[in-house]
Scaffold this motif. Structure first.
Motif, short mmCIF file in Angstrom:
data_model
loop_
_atom_site.label_atom_id
_atom_site.label_comp_id
_atom_site.label_asym_id
_atom_site.label_seq_id
_atom_site.Cartn_x
_atom_site.Cartn_y
_atom_site.Cartn_z
N SER A 1 3.60 0.02 4.84
CA SER A 1 3.06 -1.37 5.05
C SER A 1 4.41 -2.17 4.76
O SER A 1 4.79 -3.18 5.33
N HIS A 2 5.43 -1.71 3.90
CA HIS A 2 6.75 -2.38 3.51
C HIS A 2 7.74 -1.73 3.63
O HIS A 2 7.82 -0.44 3.02
N VAL A 3 8.97 -2.09 3.98
CA VAL A 3 10.29 -1.52 3.65
C VAL A 3 11.17 -2.58 2.88
O VAL A 3 11.01 -3.72 3.08
N PHE A 4 11.59 -2.01 1.84
CA PHE A 4 12.64 -2.67 1.08
C PHE A 4 14.02 -2.36 1.14
O PHE A 4 14.10 -1.24 1.22
N GLU B 1 1.17 -3.97 11.77
CA GLU B 1 2.19 -4.95 11.35
C GLU B 1 2.84 -4.39 10.11
O GLU B 1 2.21 -3.61 9.40
N GLY B 2 4.08 -4.81 10.07
CA GLY B 2 4.89 -4.33 8.88
C GLY B 2 5.63 -5.62 7.99
O GLY B 2 5.72 -6.73 8.89
N VAL B 3 6.22 -5.26 7.15
CA VAL B 3 7.05 -6.24 6.45
C VAL B 3 8.19 -5.68 5.93
O VAL B 3 8.17 -4.46 5.34
N ALA B 4 9.49 -6.11 6.11
CA ALA B 4 10.82 -5.68 5.83
C ALA B 4 11.42 -6.78 4.94
O ALA B 4 11.56 -7.81 5.28
N ILE B 5 11.60 -6.48 3.77
CA ILE B 5 12.24 -7.23 2.72
C ILE B 5 13.57 -6.60 2.22
O ILE B 5 13.81 -5.48 1.82
N SER B 6 14.48 -7.58 2.25
CA SER B 6 16.24 -7.18 1.74
C SER B 6 16.30 -8.31 0.59
O SER B 6 16.06 -9.47 0.50
N GLU C 1 0.69 -1.20 0.18
CA GLU C 1 0.02 0.02 -0.21
C GLU C 1 0.96 1.23 -0.03
O GLU C 1 0.62 2.17 -0.82
N LYS C 2 1.92 1.17 0.84
CA LYS C 2 2.80 2.31 1.03
C LYS C 2 4.03 1.54 1.40
O LYS C 2 4.39 1.01 2.25
N SER C 3 5.32 2.12 0.62
CA SER C 3 6.60 1.50 0.89
C SER C 3 7.75 2.32 0.69
O SER C 3 7.33 3.61 0.01
N ILE C 4 8.82 2.24 1.44
CA ILE C 4 10.16 2.82 1.48
C ILE C 4 11.12 1.97 0.76
O ILE C 4 11.30 0.66 1.45
N ILE C 5 11.77 2.45 -0.10
CA ILE C 5 13.16 1.52 -0.64
C ILE C 5 14.31 2.38 -0.20
O ILE C 5 14.35 3.53 -0.54
N PHE C 6 15.01 1.58 0.46
CA PHE C 6 16.45 2.15 0.85
C PHE C 6 17.55 1.86 -0.08
O PHE C 6 17.53 0.63 -0.26
#
Length: 488
Positions: free
Chosen positions: A306-309, A333-338, A237-242
């Motif tokens: 909702s998500h961090v990449f 709740e959140g999801v962190a994806i590497s 829904e809304k995410s940040i990519i680092f």
């Protein structure tokens, strides 16, 4: 407790609030009063507990900002030097404090010019001892900080550190931070600190238990494809990519826009007005995706991410904790994806060890898996869709030309465009490949123990290429179809 309880100077307190810092972490709560009292200190705390602010804030509060170099912070790697320098500058700029980052591989003249204007030097031991021995600088700092002392010991910098202190004034406040306390560090502390106060923050679950942490293993050239495929499957829904660099942020934001995503970048080279506009758009929902560097996103307070990449893993565990802390906020709740390469497996293990969190290896879904999920989502939307008068009017007008079945097929064909999945069918490593990589890492550790005493890099001998993966473009040797792929 809040940061206001420390009674910092007004400019510093404003900088703390601008950074989004509200409640001090345990190491900050314990260390800041000790540093403000003027005592030497030994702080034993894992990376990721907020050590930079623990020494930086009280130090800046006590500096006057107009008498040359007042503080020196010594760190093991150039990456950490840049990060610490950026954070200290952020806290100190409103108080007139500049920082100079000093490490090997950069022009001496440029670094010397920066030192001339700096109140704080953040340096790696090798370059700092070169400047001191070569009499290129003559500094009398009131504050000296050794950060991640055990890492510097592991990297063979102990003699350099001892020599550095022969050039520094005896009247100073010295702070030492280390995750572990081997005998050599204890002896060093005895030699360079005066009646220090000891503070220990026990290792705890540093990451939010509401954040699911996943990682996907790919070859370096597959990062973009993997990111798009994961976006298609996860539908955040809304995410940040680092990203690690500003250049990477710019490239990736352009690429994501070309793929149809509402995305913009955020980094330090942007004007303040631009950065504020991007953050405002992201908070309001005008943007779905924010691509940012670590420093730009510090203090970013958005509750519905909702998500961090992690496009690349950060250089240290502290940055990882800060990154994934952007999701799972306000009780959600959140999801962190590497996205990682085989070369980064050691860093994955270090992050898990330091944070106490569980990072689960997953396989990137193939095209059929993504299409199945998209179709299921579409069916759900159709099932829940209310019937409006405008829809009825449209179907009635179409019935003059087509029968109901043909109308339904045509409308479904338009909607089904949303289920199209681009790219290669298989991206990244299979379960068998990942299992082999874990086994190889265990074997390598055994070999390291057998060899013994070898000088290790900051990440245990892993690839130190700034691009993280070393650019390995070879496909996996494992069976791409027999890896027991599963959807997550």
């Amino acid at each position: 407790m809040t940061f206001k309880d420390f009674n910092f100077k007004e400019n510093l307190q404003r900088a703390i609030e601008d950074a989004g810092f509200k409640e001090p972490s345990p190491i900050q709560q314990d260390a800041i009063p000790v540093v403000l009292s003027g005592k030497d200190m030994v702080g034993q705390a894992q990376t990721g507990t907020g050590k930079t602010a623990a020494f930086g804030l009280p130090m800046i509060n006590m500096m006057n900002g107009n008498s040359g170099v007042e503080a020196v912070v010594i760190v093991p790697t150039r990456e950490l030097a840049m990060q610490v320098s950026d954070e200290l500058f952020r806290f100190g700029k409103s108080s007139g404090m500049n920082t100079a980052t000093v490490y090997g591989g950069q022009s001496y003249n440029m670094q010397l010019r920066n030192i001339d204007r700096a109140s704080i030097i953040v340096a790696t031991p090798g370059r700092l001892i070169d400047l001191l021995k070569g009499k290129k600088i003559d500094i009398k700092p009131s504050f000296v900080v050794l950060d991640e002392a055990d890492e510097m010991l592991d990297m063979g910098f102990l003699d350099d550190i001892k020599e550095i202190f022969t050039y520094l004034p005896k009247e100073r406040q010295t702070l030492l931070f280390s995750a572990t306390m081997p005998p050599a560090i204890k002896k060093l502390a005895q030699n360079i600190l005066k009646e220090p106060e000891f503070i220990t923050v026990t290792k705890a679950e540093m990451t939010n238990s509401k954040i699911t942490q996943l990682f996907y293993v790919v070859d370096e050239y597959e990062r973009d494809d993997a990111l798009i495929r994961l976006f298609d499957f996860k539908n955040p829904e809304k995410s940040i990519i680092f990203c690690r660099t500003k250049k990477e942020v710019d490239r990736l934001s352009t690429y994501l826009v070309s793929q149809g995503h509402m995305a913009k970048g955020l980094h330090g080279d942007m004007e303040q007005r631009q950065r504020e506009e991007v953050i405002r758009s992201f908070k309001k929902g005008a943007l779905d995706v924010l691509i940012a560097t670590d420093v730009a996103a510090r203090g970013l307070d958005v509750n519905d991410v909702s998500h961090v990449f992690n496009y690349h893993l950060p250089f240290d565990s502290e940055s990882y904790v800060h990154r994934i802390g952007r999701t799972g906020r306000a009780g959600k709740e959140g999801v962190a994806i590497s996205i990682v390469t085989p070369h980064e497996f050691r860093m994955i293990q270090k992050i898990q060890h330091v944070t106490g969190g569980k990072m689960e290896a997953k396989v990137i879904p193939n095209i059929d898996s993504v299409k199945e999920k998209k179709t299921s989502t579409l069916r759900g939307k159709i099932s829940e869709q209310k019937v409006y008068d405008s829809g009825i009017s449209l179907v009635e007008s179409l019935k003059e030309e087509f029968d109901l079945s043909t109308i339904a097929f045509k409308l479904a064909s338009i909607l089904s465009d949303a289920t199209i999945v681009k790219g290669n069918n298989y991206i990244g490593k299979s379960e068998i490949d990942i299992k082999k990589l874990f086994e190889r890492l265990k074997d390598d550790k055994g070999d390291d123990r057998n060899r013994g005493g070898q000088r290790r890099g900051r990440f245990g001998g892993g690839n130190r290429n700034r691009n993280g993966g070393g650019g390995n473009r070879s496909r996996s040797g494992g069976d791409r179809n027999g890896g027991g792929r599963r959807r997550d």
